[in-house]
Design an enzyme around this catalytic site. Sequence first.
Site, PDB file in Angstrom:
ATOM      1  N   SER A 124     -15.987  -7.124  -3.319  1.00 29.39           N
ATOM      2  CA  SER A 124     -14.939  -7.724  -4.134  1.00 29.39           C
ATOM      3  C   SER A 124     -13.935  -8.436  -3.242  1.00 29.39           C
ATOM      4  O   SER A 124     -13.691  -8.018  -2.102  1.00 29.39           O
ATOM      5  CB  SER A 124     -14.228  -6.602  -4.905  1.00 29.39           C
ATOM      6  OG  SER A 124     -12.990  -7.047  -5.409  1.00 29.39           O
ATOM      7  N   TYR A 148      -9.816   2.115  -5.202  1.00 27.44           N
ATOM      8  CA  TYR A 148     -10.964   1.274  -5.553  1.00 27.44           C
ATOM      9  C   TYR A 148     -11.247   0.274  -4.421  1.00 27.44           C
ATOM     10  O   TYR A 148     -12.378   0.145  -3.937  1.00 27.44           O
ATOM     11  CB  TYR A 148     -10.697   0.524  -6.872  1.00 27.44           C
ATOM     12  CG  TYR A 148     -11.579  -0.679  -7.064  1.00 27.44           C
ATOM     13  CD1 TYR A 148     -12.912  -0.529  -7.429  1.00 27.44           C
ATOM     14  CD2 TYR A 148     -11.086  -1.971  -6.842  1.00 27.44           C
ATOM     15  CE1 TYR A 148     -13.726  -1.637  -7.565  1.00 27.44           C
ATOM     16  CE2 TYR A 148     -11.896  -3.078  -6.981  1.00 27.44           C
ATOM     17  CZ  TYR A 148     -13.214  -2.908  -7.338  1.00 27.44           C
ATOM     18  OH  TYR A 148     -14.019  -4.012  -7.465  1.00 27.44           O
ATOM     19  N   LYS A 152     -14.573  -0.239  -1.601  1.00 30.29           N
ATOM     20  CA  LYS A 152     -15.340  -1.458  -1.321  1.00 30.29           C
ATOM     21  C   LYS A 152     -15.303  -1.761   0.173  1.00 30.29           C
ATOM     22  O   LYS A 152     -16.310  -2.129   0.779  1.00 30.29           O
ATOM     23  CB  LYS A 152     -14.788  -2.647  -2.127  1.00 30.29           C
ATOM     24  CG  LYS A 152     -14.999  -2.525  -3.624  1.00 30.29           C
ATOM     25  CD  LYS A 152     -16.484  -2.612  -3.990  1.00 30.29           C
ATOM     26  CE  LYS A 152     -16.752  -2.375  -5.457  1.00 30.29           C
ATOM     27  NZ  LYS A 152     -18.169  -2.211  -5.765  1.00 30.29           N
TER      28      LYS A 152
HETATM   29  C1  UD1 Z   1      -8.351  -6.964 -10.540  1.00 24.96           C
HETATM   30  C2  UD1 Z   1      -8.203  -5.949  -9.449  1.00 24.96           C
HETATM   31  C3  UD1 Z   1      -9.219  -6.248  -8.380  1.00 24.96           C
HETATM   32  C4  UD1 Z   1     -10.624  -6.246  -8.978  1.00 24.96           C
HETATM   33  C5  UD1 Z   1     -10.696  -7.260 -10.101  1.00 24.96           C
HETATM   34  C6  UD1 Z   1     -12.031  -7.186 -10.804  1.00 24.96           C
HETATM   35  C7  UD1 Z   1      -5.822  -5.294  -9.565  1.00 24.96           C
HETATM   36  C8  UD1 Z   1      -4.503  -5.296  -8.872  1.00 24.96           C
HETATM   37  N1  UD1 Z   1      -6.844  -5.940  -8.948  1.00 24.96           N
HETATM   38  O1  UD1 Z   1      -8.070  -8.232 -10.004  1.00 24.96           O
HETATM   39  O2  UD1 Z   1      -9.123  -5.297  -7.354  1.00 24.96           O
HETATM   40  O3  UD1 Z   1     -11.568  -6.565  -7.987  1.00 24.96           O
HETATM   41  O4  UD1 Z   1      -9.676  -6.974 -11.059  1.00 24.96           O
HETATM   42  O5  UD1 Z   1     -12.186  -8.265 -11.669  1.00 24.96           O
HETATM   43  O6  UD1 Z   1      -5.963  -4.755 -10.645  1.00 24.96           O
HETATM   44  N2  UD1 Z   1      -2.929 -10.301 -16.217  1.00 24.96           N
HETATM   45  C9  UD1 Z   1      -1.959 -10.369 -17.188  1.00 24.96           C
HETATM   46  N3  UD1 Z   1      -2.055  -9.530 -18.268  1.00 24.96           N
HETATM   47  C10 UD1 Z   1      -3.079  -8.638 -18.419  1.00 24.96           C
HETATM   48  C11 UD1 Z   1      -4.079  -8.573 -17.408  1.00 24.96           C
HETATM   49  C12 UD1 Z   1      -3.965  -9.413 -16.321  1.00 24.96           C
HETATM   50  O7  UD1 Z   1      -1.015 -11.163 -17.098  1.00 24.96           O
HETATM   51  O8  UD1 Z   1      -3.109  -7.880 -19.407  1.00 24.96           O
HETATM   52  C13 UD1 Z   1      -2.847 -11.212 -15.056  1.00 24.96           C
HETATM   53  C14 UD1 Z   1      -2.697 -10.518 -13.719  1.00 24.96           C
HETATM   54  O9  UD1 Z   1      -1.358 -10.297 -13.409  1.00 24.96           O
HETATM   55  C15 UD1 Z   1      -3.400 -11.517 -12.777  1.00 24.96           C
HETATM   56  C16 UD1 Z   1      -4.487 -12.149 -13.653  1.00 24.96           C
HETATM   57  O10 UD1 Z   1      -4.077 -11.901 -14.992  1.00 24.96           O
HETATM   58  O11 UD1 Z   1      -2.490 -12.536 -12.396  1.00 24.96           O
HETATM   59  C17 UD1 Z   1      -5.864 -11.537 -13.435  1.00 24.96           C
HETATM   60  O12 UD1 Z   1      -5.778 -10.123 -13.567  1.00 24.96           O
HETATM   61  P1  UD1 Z   1      -7.068  -9.174 -13.593  1.00 24.96           P
HETATM   62  O13 UD1 Z   1      -8.046  -9.708 -14.570  1.00 24.96           O
HETATM   63  O14 UD1 Z   1      -6.607  -7.776 -13.770  1.00 24.96           O
HETATM   64  O15 UD1 Z   1      -7.712  -9.389 -12.161  1.00 24.96           O
HETATM   65  P2  UD1 Z   1      -7.083  -9.199 -10.689  1.00 24.96           P
HETATM   66  O16 UD1 Z   1      -5.751  -8.588 -10.750  1.00 24.96           O
HETATM   67  O17 UD1 Z   1      -7.213 -10.499  -9.985  1.00 24.96           O
END
Ligand code: UD1
Length: 336
Positions: A124, A148, A152
């Site tokens: 990842s 997590y 990895k």
């Molecule tokens: C997350 C994990 C990462 C993992 C990946 C798998 C964290 C900190 N990181 O990445 O380790 O490998 O998922 O796909 O959790 N967001 C919102 N509202 C939400 C959900 C997300 O605003 O309800 C935003 C987040 O702040 C971020 C973006 O959407 O900016 C993507 O979030 P997410 O899908 O959780 O992925 P990552 O944080 O990049």
Amino acid sequence: MSLLITGGTGYIGSHTVVELLNTNQDVVIVDNLANSSTKSLDRVEKITGIRPVFIEADICDKDAMRKVFSEHDISAVIHFAGLKAVGESTQIPLSYYHNNVSGTVALLEVMGENNVKNIVFSSSATVYGENNISPLVETMPTSATNPYGQTKLMVEHILFDLAKSDPEWSIISLRYFNPIGAHKSGLIGENPNGIPNNLLPFVSQVAVGRLPELNVWGDDYDTVDGTGVRDYIHVVDLALAHLKAVNALSILSGCTAINIGTGNGTSVLEIVNKFKEISGVDIPYKISPRRPGDIATVFAKADLAEELLDWQAERDLNAMIADTWRWQSQNPNGFE
Ligand code: UD1
């Protein structure tokens, strides 16, 4: 000869199995169904016309895995099986270390006993930690901020050490950016347990009315519109990268880490607006405080995958969102 697919009933695993079956590869799936169900196999069969061989077993159970290797002629392993929720990993870290690290060591030991020394591992972009500036390149220093991510990273270290110890091993660690989307049939897709943590499953559950509104975690980042930017990659492109990686195992020696992303960043609000446009459904949202551990911008430098695997992402954001929406609207409650 068959490919062993651990975690083959899950989101990325099932999409990879479809692409393998479409190219007439024999596959053997091992999954403990901890976070998936055999219903995905019914759907895979519907898409491909082939019922893949499935064995319910845990990679930590070496006797069960020995039986798999003795009953099937395995040439290489694609190793997806593992726990993957960042938040949960801080609550039950030992389960993460047990399944993801000890489980992988057990799998590698059984592979070694059977002289199967080719493996593609699901890593990842989380291994880049929070200090590198995007575009993220494979040569950058790695670190982790949660259990997590540690698992990895630990497995990557184990794989590098293993390859160094014995030149017969050929190992590719694929560092996925943010996989989204679904098979174009709408028959398989992401089906998280409980309330989703990741953006796209959350947005699509808001779209079908299962959740009332999206929390946008922060709009004060230094990005195009203040919301977090990520490198979203279509799960079918990601699946196809595994097929290319398996082919490359016979050419590449040692252990090689390779980014699998598009090289493009998209903000949370860009995703929300694109989802609204494609689905025609409103996505109510509110701006909430930043989520601890998040960083502003994460995207890949994706050149190494092209150079070593002859792979490039082909599906754009429209396809990613249209396919996510088709899956979610046809299956509002997932596989249930
Ligand atoms: C997350 C994990 C990462 C993992 C990946 C798998 C964290 C900190 N990181 O990445 O380790 O490998 O998922 O796909 O959790 N967001 C919102 N509202 C939400 C959900 C997300 O605003 O309800 C935003 C987040 O702040 C971020 C973006 O959407 O900016 C993507 O979030 P997410 O899908 O959780 O992925 P990552 O944080 O990049």
